[in-house]
Design a protein around this motif. Structure first.
Motif, PDB file in Angstrom:
ATOM      1  N   SER A  33       0.822  -1.210   0.000  1.00  0.00           N
ATOM      2  CA  SER A  33       0.000   0.000   0.000  1.00  0.00           C
ATOM      3  C   SER A  33       0.852   1.254   0.000  1.00  0.00           C
ATOM      4  CB  SER A  33      -0.934  -0.001   1.207  1.00  0.00           C
ATOM      5  OG  SER A  33      -0.198  -0.011   2.416  1.00  0.00           O
ATOM      6  N   GLY A  34       2.010   1.201   0.660  1.00  0.00           N
ATOM      7  CA  GLY A  34       2.857   2.374   0.742  1.00  0.00           C
ATOM      8  C   GLY A  34       3.364   2.835  -0.604  1.00  0.00           C
ATOM      9  N   PHE A  35       3.626   1.893  -1.484  1.00  0.00           N
ATOM     10  CA  PHE A  35       4.139   2.254  -2.799  1.00  0.00           C
ATOM     11  C   PHE A  35       3.045   2.263  -3.870  1.00  0.00           C
ATOM     12  CE2 PHE A  35       7.964   0.964  -0.542  1.00  0.00           C
ATOM     13  CZ  PHE A  35       8.831   1.999  -0.884  1.00  0.00           C
ATOM     14  N   THR A  36       1.805   2.028  -3.443  1.00  0.00           N
ATOM     15  CA  THR A  36       0.694   2.050  -4.397  1.00  0.00           C
ATOM     16  C   THR A  36       0.480   3.428  -5.039  1.00  0.00           C
ATOM     17  OG1 THR A  36      -0.480   0.129  -3.526  1.00  0.00           O
ATOM     18  CG2 THR A  36      -1.813   1.816  -4.595  1.00  0.00           C
ATOM     19  N   PRO A  37       0.546   4.550  -4.277  1.00  0.00           N
ATOM     20  CA  PRO A  37       0.412   5.848  -4.954  1.00  0.00           C
ATOM     21  C   PRO A  37       1.483   6.055  -6.028  1.00  0.00           C
ATOM     22  CG  PRO A  37       0.135   6.116  -2.601  1.00  0.00           C
ATOM     23  CD  PRO A  37       0.616   4.717  -2.813  1.00  0.00           C
ATOM     24  N   LEU A  38       2.695   5.580  -5.758  1.00  0.00           N
ATOM     25  CA  LEU A  38       3.774   5.672  -6.744  1.00  0.00           C
ATOM     26  C   LEU A  38       3.437   4.827  -7.966  1.00  0.00           C
ATOM     27  CD1 LEU A  38       6.698   6.697  -7.285  1.00  0.00           C
ATOM     28  CD2 LEU A  38       7.506   4.588  -6.229  1.00  0.00           C
ATOM     29  N   LEU A  39       2.950   3.601  -7.730  1.00  0.00           N
ATOM     30  CA  LEU A  39       2.560   2.718  -8.828  1.00  0.00           C
ATOM     31  C   LEU A  39       1.380   3.294  -9.602  1.00  0.00           C
ATOM     32  CD1 LEU A  39       2.710   0.046 -10.376  1.00  0.00           C
ATOM     33  CD2 LEU A  39       1.357  -1.020  -8.546  1.00  0.00           C
ATOM     34  N   ALA A  40       0.401   3.828  -8.885  1.00  0.00           N
ATOM     35  CA  ALA A  40      -0.767   4.420  -9.535  1.00  0.00           C
ATOM     36  C   ALA A  40      -0.363   5.615 -10.397  1.00  0.00           C
ATOM     37  CB  ALA A  40      -1.791   4.846  -8.482  1.00  0.00           C
TER      38      ALA A  40
END
Length: 452
Positions: A383-390
């Motif tokens: 979840s922590g890197f999800t904004p980066l992935l999104a």
């Protein structure tokens, strides 16, 4: 310790302090969420310009979200340490220590120098305090949930852990309220003041948590000499499959939040679909409704079981990905508010309200904090890197990329719920109902005997 103070209790009724404990752990969760989630709001709205070069806005956004992700990445380590200590020395010391550590780190964020003042050192210092935040938040959840769970009556553990989980939307509401109110202060102070205000909440939280009694189930384990020698090793050896299932269950909720809230705030701003006041107002309304929603979803599991509610929440998340972006792309304030409310009060809260009781019931008492914390916090890496992935998916595929990502998370959680055992099904509820009746009969008989 033979002279340890143990609150008189019976698991059918819970302890006399069950309401006080649920409220106290909820307040602590509120404070820690205010601190941790406030960072996410600041990362989406301010940090790309404050701590990183302003010459390349997209790169600044990516670096800002990467810093956000680092805090999530270290949460499993905090969960491991906090869980291990919670199963070895008790739930209460972990609660107090994690709150104090989080408070120090959060206040430090409010006084950090900017990129214009110290160059690259600004980003480095931000990463350092974010790591401390991640460790503290990772240690927090297991202790708070287990204290509420183990003080609560059997038939209402969904409700009581739901009360603790409701502290998270309260913290979200307060954090975004602070950022909304601070907007007129200008870019220099608008992001600092919310972090500095945390010092007041920390003092209140420490005082409350020091007055909460230790978990009665942990005290019984200690008296019986049944405390696990190495709870982490035992969980990895005996319950690794359960940890994996809970990990997948948790991803839908926490990574889904990262798409629907953290990334969405940045998306709305970058596409000029809504100004900050509209975005924060929508999120605050969703968080306000989420307080009651989280508790209600938890209470619902006491009546119908844990798994049915989770199946419903993950199925809605699976179907919500593309409609969510179609709504916000209209640029209409009302639809944007509706999007935040459904994303949070329905998709996220329906899952968060279940996790406290379900995850706790999946593990044995002596390794419960370690097992539940490990599963819960490992998912934080995703979840922590999800904004980066999104953000990366959006750059290459447009809004369909993050929409599909959200639906994918929903599918993963749905599949995990289908293969995870129900811990509070009809048979369990009927057995506890029989024990309740027997307990009432025993109490009446005792009172009649005493009266004679």
């Amino acid at each position: 310790m033979a002279d340890a103070k143990v609150t008189p209790w019976h698991p059918v009724d819970g302890t006399p302090e069950k309401k006080k404990v649920a409220l106290g752990t909820s307040i602590g969760a509120t404070i820690e969420t205010y601190d941790f989630i406030g960072f996410g709001t600041a990362a989406a709205l301010y940090f790309n310009q404050v701590f990183f070069p302003a010459s390349d806005p997209l790169s600044g956004t990516l670096l800002s979200f990467a810093t956000l992700g680092i805090g999530f990445a270290v949460r499993p380590l905090g969960g491991i340490v906090g869980g291990y200590l919670g199963d070895k020395i008790g739930r209460k010391p972990v609660l107090v220590g994690s709150l104090l550590l989080m408070g120090i780190a959060t206040v430090l964020i409010g006084v950090l120098p900017t990129y214009q003042q110290v160059g690259v050192w600004a980003g480095i210092l931000l990463v350092a305090v974010r790591v401390v935040q991640g460790l503290a938040f990772g240690a927090e959840w297991g202790g708070a949930i287990l204290m509420s769970f183990e003080h609560a009556p059997w038939r209402r553990r969904g409700l009581y852990t739901g009360i603790t989980q409701a502290g998270f939307p309260v913290g979200l509401l307060l954090a975004n309220l602070a950022f909304l109110v601070s907007v007129p202060l200008g870019d220099q102070w608008a992001w600092r003041v919310p972090f500095l205000l945390s010092v007041v909440l920390i003092v209140v939280g420490i005082v409350i948590r020091l007055k909460i009694e230790e978990s009665p189930e942990f005290e019984e384990l200690k008296e019986e000499g049944e405390i696990a020698k190495n709870p982490l090793l035992e969980v990895l050896r005996d319950d690794w499959r359960t940890v994996l299932r809970a990990f997948c269950l948790r991803i839908t909720e926490t990574a889904g939040y990262a798409v629907t809230v953290t990334f969405m705030l940045s998306y709305l701003a970058s596409e000029k679909l809504a100004d900050r006041s509209v975005s924060l107002t929508g999120l605050m309304l969703a968080a306000g409704l989420g307080i009651a929603a989280t508790t209600s979803w938890g209470a619902l599991t006491d009546r119908v079981g844990r798994r049915p509610v989770y199946l419903l929440g993950t199925a809605i998340t699976l179907l919500w990905g593309f409609p969510l972006f179609l709504l916000v792309n209209t640029g209409t304030a009302a639809w944007i508010v509706v999007a935040f409310v459904v994303s949070y009060a329905v998709c996220q809260n329906s899952l968060a309200g279940v996790q406290g009781a379900w995850f706790s019931e999946l593990f044995a008492t002596k390794t419960r904090t370690t097992g539940a914390s490990l599963a819960y916090q490992l998912s934080a890496v995703v979840s922590g890197f999800t904004p980066l992935l999104a953000t990366a998916l959006y750059a290459s595929l447009g809004w369909a990329g993050p929409a599909a990502l959200l639906s994918g998370y929903g599918l993963l959680g749905l599949l995990a719920a289908l293969i995870t055992q129900e811990t509070w099904g009809r048979n369990e509820r009927e057995r506890v109902a029989e024990l309740e009746q027997a307990s009432r009969t025993e109490t009446i008989t005792y009172e009649r005997g005493a009266a004679q």
